[in-house]
Write an enzyme that holds these catalytic residues in place. Structure first.
Site, PDB file in Angstrom:
ATOM      1  N   TYR A  51       0.830  -1.216   0.000  1.00  0.00           N
ATOM      2  CA  TYR A  51       0.000   0.000   0.000  1.00  0.00           C
ATOM      3  C   TYR A  51       0.860   1.259   0.000  1.00  0.00           C
ATOM      4  O   TYR A  51       0.349   2.359  -0.244  1.00  0.00           O
ATOM      5  CB  TYR A  51      -0.925   0.062   1.234  1.00  0.00           C
ATOM      6  N   LEU A 189     -17.556  -4.080   2.863  1.00  0.00           N
ATOM      7  CA  LEU A 189     -18.789  -3.423   2.398  1.00  0.00           C
ATOM      8  C   LEU A 189     -18.969  -3.643   0.889  1.00  0.00           C
ATOM      9  O   LEU A 189     -19.827  -3.009   0.270  1.00  0.00           O
ATOM     10  CB  LEU A 189     -18.729  -1.914   2.686  1.00  0.00           C
TER      11      LEU A 189
HETATM   12  P1  A2P Z   1     -15.065   6.792   2.095  1.00  0.00           P
HETATM   13  O1  A2P Z   1     -13.600   6.488   2.337  1.00  0.00           O
HETATM   14  O2  A2P Z   1     -15.245   7.933   1.149  1.00  0.00           O
HETATM   15  O3  A2P Z   1     -15.845   6.924   3.377  1.00  0.00           O
HETATM   16  P2  A2P Z   1     -14.734  -1.543   1.577  1.00  0.00           P
HETATM   17  O4  A2P Z   1     -14.223  -1.440   2.970  1.00  0.00           O
HETATM   18  O5  A2P Z   1     -15.713  -2.635   1.337  1.00  0.00           O
HETATM   19  O6  A2P Z   1     -13.605  -1.600   0.568  1.00  0.00           O
HETATM   20  O7  A2P Z   1     -15.554  -0.194   1.268  1.00  0.00           O
HETATM   21  C1  A2P Z   1     -14.890   1.011   1.338  1.00  0.00           C
HETATM   22  C2  A2P Z   1     -15.732   2.061   0.663  1.00  0.00           C
HETATM   23  O8  A2P Z   1     -16.935   2.249   1.401  1.00  0.00           O
HETATM   24  C3  A2P Z   1     -15.016   3.367   0.605  1.00  0.00           C
HETATM   25  O9  A2P Z   1     -15.298   3.927  -0.663  1.00  0.00           O
HETATM   26  C4  A2P Z   1     -15.652   4.209   1.718  1.00  0.00           C
HETATM   27  O10 A2P Z   1     -15.730   5.550   1.295  1.00  0.00           O
HETATM   28  C5  A2P Z   1     -17.043   3.613   1.823  1.00  0.00           C
HETATM   29  N1  A2P Z   1     -17.565   3.623   3.190  1.00  0.00           N
HETATM   30  C6  A2P Z   1     -16.904   3.286   4.321  1.00  0.00           C
HETATM   31  N2  A2P Z   1     -17.706   3.392   5.384  1.00  0.00           N
HETATM   32  C7  A2P Z   1     -18.920   3.800   4.922  1.00  0.00           C
HETATM   33  C8  A2P Z   1     -20.149   4.093   5.535  1.00  0.00           C
HETATM   34  N3  A2P Z   1     -20.320   3.982   6.848  1.00  0.00           N
HETATM   35  N4  A2P Z   1     -21.179   4.502   4.740  1.00  0.00           N
HETATM   36  C9  A2P Z   1     -21.026   4.614   3.408  1.00  0.00           C
HETATM   37  N5  A2P Z   1     -19.884   4.332   2.766  1.00  0.00           N
HETATM   38  C10 A2P Z   1     -18.826   3.941   3.512  1.00  0.00           C
END
Ligand code: A2P
Length: 276
Positions: A51, A189
């Site tokens: 990363y 997510l």
């Molecule tokens: P951001 O960094 O703009 O908050 P994953 O962990 O499955 O890879 O998902 C990460 C994505 O989900 C990122 O784009 C993040 O965006 C978004 N994300 C993280 N927490 C939330 C939340 N509580 N609600 C909506 N989107 C979220």
């Protein structure tokens, strides 16, 4: 502050079940983001040499004032360094500015390279010398795990894999649990996509919680270690507060019903990017 449950790994080491991931957080932003995550209450940070932001994680930990032994740090061995794991581990320790890594993972098996057993043998030595409190793997499919279990001694503590409601990896998860390997979900997510599923939004509305809390609550209820990431403190708080929510059996089953078998990220059987 939220109380995050600890899970006990197969060697007795405990890990906060919900942590904070920094995949794709640019190095320039990492210190700020991780300091905010620590401030919000996260005590488990997941990074990787690939990363390019280990130094930012280390700087945040140093600046936070949180005692080192209260933070669980995971980092990962790059694909191009399977043959030089000892040196790679030292570089990660230096970048993070810590003596001991809590969990050190092989990032990808890269079967075409044929070096993950060699990497694991080096990691067993690192573990034996107390450089890492636990060692594990990431993106390992069943046949990669079978090879490792047949040819080496230390059973991985963790397999960190893409796992979310629309991609649940049930067979792989069962195999891991059969060997006492904890399942850790990345992209929990579904990179945000699973938050729009009708079952998720309906449950969020009826429970008065957010879609992210429904999905993370499902992970916690299933016993997964989970490392959501967000660069926004309000979402960091929202995600961490999931530890205060318990989904019922029917609710868990409704989310389990969303599995479509559709992977978002790279297939570990084919992934061969050695630049990472
Ligand atoms: P951001 O960094 O703009 O908050 P994953 O962990 O499955 O890879 O998902 C990460 C994505 O989900 C990122 O784009 C993040 O965006 C978004 N994300 C993280 N927490 C939330 C939340 N509580 N609600 C909506 N989107 C979220």
């Amino acid at each position: 502050m939220a109380r995050v449950p600890n899970l006990t790994l197969n060697n007795g080491v405990t890990i906060p079940q919900l942590g904070f991931g920094v995949f794709q957080v640019p190095q320039a932003e990492t210190q700020r983001v991780v300091e905010e995550a620590l401030e919000v209450g996260y005590r488990h940070i997941d990074t990787a040499a690939a990363y390019g932001n280990e130094a930012g994680v280390g700087a945040a930990i140093a600046a936070s004032g949180v005692p080192r032994d209260e933070i669980f740090i995971t980092t990962k061995l790059r694909n191009g360094e399977h043959g030089t794991a000892t040196e790679a581990f030292e570089a990660s320790r230096r970048a993070l500015g810590v003596e001991v890594i809590d969990l050190y993972l092989i990032h990808w098996p890269v079967p075409s390279q044929g070096l993950f057993v060699e990497a694991w043998l080096a990691m067993e030595k690192i573990y034996g010398a107390d450089g890492a409190r636990a060692i594990g793997v990431s993106n390992f499919l069943g046949d990669h795990l079978d090879t490792l279990l047949a040819e080496t001694t230390v059973v991985p503590a963790v397999n960190q894999v893409e796992l979310h409601p629309t991609f649940q990896q049930a067979a792989l998860s069962a195999e891991c649990r059969d060997h006492a390997i904890a399942v850790e979900a990345y992209s929990p997510l579904g990179r945000g996509a699973d938050l729009d599923a009708a079952a998720v939004t309906a449950m969020a509305q009826s429970r008065g919680i957010t879609p992210a809390q429904v999905v993370l609550g499902w992970h916690l209820g299933r016993g997964n270690i989970v490392i959501p990431k967000s660069t926004h403190p309000d979402r960091m708080r929202e995600n961490l507060a999931t530890t205060e929510i318990t989904l019922g059996r029917d609710e868990l089953d409704a989310i389990t019903g969303l599995d479509s078998g559709a992977r978002i990220g790279t297939d570990p059987a084919k992934a061969a990017f050695t630049q990472m």
